[in-house]
Design an enzyme around this catalytic site. Structure first.
Site, PDB file in Angstrom:
ATOM      1  N   LYS A  45       0.826  -1.188   0.000  1.00 11.73           N
ATOM      2  CA  LYS A  45       0.000   0.000   0.000  1.00 11.73           C
ATOM      3  C   LYS A  45       0.871   1.252   0.000  1.00 11.73           C
ATOM      4  CE  LYS A  45      -2.400  -2.529   3.320  1.00 11.73           C
ATOM      5  NZ  LYS A  45      -2.813  -2.671   4.714  1.00 11.73           N
ATOM      6  N   GLU A 101       7.207   2.489  -6.539  1.00 13.16           N
ATOM      7  CA  GLU A 101       7.423   1.929  -5.207  1.00 13.16           C
ATOM      8  C   GLU A 101       7.787   3.036  -4.222  1.00 13.16           C
ATOM      9  OE1 GLU A 101       6.896  -0.006  -3.002  1.00 13.16           O
ATOM     10  OE2 GLU A 101       8.299  -1.672  -2.830  1.00 13.16           O
ATOM     11  N   ASP A 102       7.453   2.831  -2.957  1.00 13.95           N
ATOM     12  CA  ASP A 102       7.783   3.841  -1.946  1.00 13.95           C
ATOM     13  C   ASP A 102       9.282   3.848  -1.642  1.00 13.95           C
ATOM     14  OD1 ASP A 102       7.674   1.377  -0.648  1.00 13.95           O
ATOM     15  OD2 ASP A 102       6.305   2.003   0.930  1.00 13.95           O
ATOM     16  N   ASP A 105      14.844  -0.677  -0.686  1.00 15.60           N
ATOM     17  CA  ASP A 105      15.625  -0.929   0.532  1.00 15.60           C
ATOM     18  C   ASP A 105      16.637  -2.040   0.238  1.00 15.60           C
ATOM     19  OD1 ASP A 105      16.272  -0.745   3.282  1.00 15.60           O
ATOM     20  OD2 ASP A 105      14.695  -2.120   3.879  1.00 15.60           O
ATOM     21  N   LYS A 133      17.330   3.605  -0.136  1.00 12.53           N
ATOM     22  CA  LYS A 133      18.280   3.372   0.964  1.00 12.53           C
ATOM     23  C   LYS A 133      19.388   2.488   0.405  1.00 12.53           C
ATOM     24  CE  LYS A 133      15.009   3.000   4.838  1.00 12.53           C
ATOM     25  NZ  LYS A 133      14.565   2.074   5.906  1.00 12.53           N
ATOM     26  N   PHE A 154      14.476   4.455   9.641  1.00  4.15           N
ATOM     27  CA  PHE A 154      13.132   3.952   9.362  1.00  4.15           C
ATOM     28  C   PHE A 154      12.185   5.140   9.278  1.00  4.15           C
ATOM     29  CE2 PHE A 154       9.155   1.747   9.675  1.00  4.15           C
ATOM     30  CZ  PHE A 154       9.398   0.595   8.951  1.00  4.15           C
ATOM     31  N   ASP A 161       4.347   3.135   6.322  1.00  5.12           N
ATOM     32  CA  ASP A 161       3.817   2.794   7.639  1.00  5.12           C
ATOM     33  C   ASP A 161       4.854   2.195   8.575  1.00  5.12           C
ATOM     34  OD1 ASP A 161       4.090   0.243   6.220  1.00  5.12           O
ATOM     35  OD2 ASP A 161       2.917  -0.606   7.863  1.00  5.12           O
ATOM     36  N   ARG A 167       0.457   6.207   7.751  1.00  6.14           N
ATOM     37  CA  ARG A 167       0.464   6.331   6.288  1.00  6.14           C
ATOM     38  C   ARG A 167      -0.102   7.676   5.824  1.00  6.14           C
ATOM     39  NH1 ARG A 167       1.719   1.353   3.856  1.00  6.14           N
ATOM     40  NH2 ARG A 167       0.939  -0.488   4.926  1.00  6.14           N
TER      41      ARG A 167
END
Ligand code: IMP
Ligand code: MG
Length: 176
Positions: A45, A101-102, A105, A133, A154, A161, A167
């Site tokens: 999400k 994509e957010d 990582d 990242k 983080f 989230d 969010r």
């Protein structure tokens, strides 16, 4: 941590910085695919807000699709296991796909997803990641469009989230 209040979060990337960068990425995508149509595939999400804002800065014929994978659950640690929960709805054959994509990582999620999507034989497959990242990377994968390179912190907000919370924050924040 579980009880961190929104007022205790530190703004890391402000809504104004996000908006400015998203506009730049949208302009770049519009230039790169000038005269063609694109399919924006959001990874649920976390990428929902980024896709929503990015799509409005793209001046091309664009359609949406969404894909869902299992990820962090309630922990900050990635299990390393990626499972497909929802596949795309449309055929991707011959299409210009932009996987939205957010965060990139470890790269496990996007490596898995690009492998699946390549099997659909798209015309082009690009990755747009709001955050990168790079220091945490395990898989050798890079995004074609990156919003911000960030250190190993983080972050939450703007779709991202911690245990499904935060969010809806308009800024990207660090959880204390
Ligand atoms: P990767 O497979 O390790 O690249 O994981 C990427 C996914 O982990 C992202 O789509 C996020 O959902 C999640 N993730 C990684 N870092 C963070 C973070 O700092 N905050 C929230 N979610 C994160
Ligand atoms: Mg995600």
């Amino acid at each position: 941590m579980e009880t961190a209040l929104v007022s205790e979060l530190k703004v890391f990337i402000s809504r104004d910085q996000i908006q400015k960068r998203v506009e730049e990425i949208g302009a770049q995508i519009s230039k790169d695919f000038a005269g063609e149509a694109v399919v924006l595939i959001g990874v649920l999400k976390g990428a929902a807000m980024f896709l929503s804002d990015l799509s409005r800065t793209i001046t091309l014929d664009a359609s949406f699709d969404f894909i869902s994978v299992s990820s962090y659950g309630n922990s900050k640690q990635n299990s390393g296991e990626v499972k497909l929960l929802k596949d795309v709805d449309q055929s991707m054959e011959g299409k210009n796909i932009i996987l939205v994509e957010d965060i990139l990582d470890t790269g496990l999620t996007l490596t898995y997803l690009t492998r699946i999507l390549r099997a659909h034989k798209p015309k082009a497959l690009k990755i747009a990641a709001l955050l990168d990242k790079a220091a945490r990377r395990i898989e050798n994968i890079h995004a074609d469009y990156v919003g911000f390179e960030i250190p190993d912190e983080f972050v939450v907000g703007y779709g991202m989230d911690y245990a499904e919370r935060y969010r809806n924050l308009p800024d990207i924040c660090v959880v204390p």
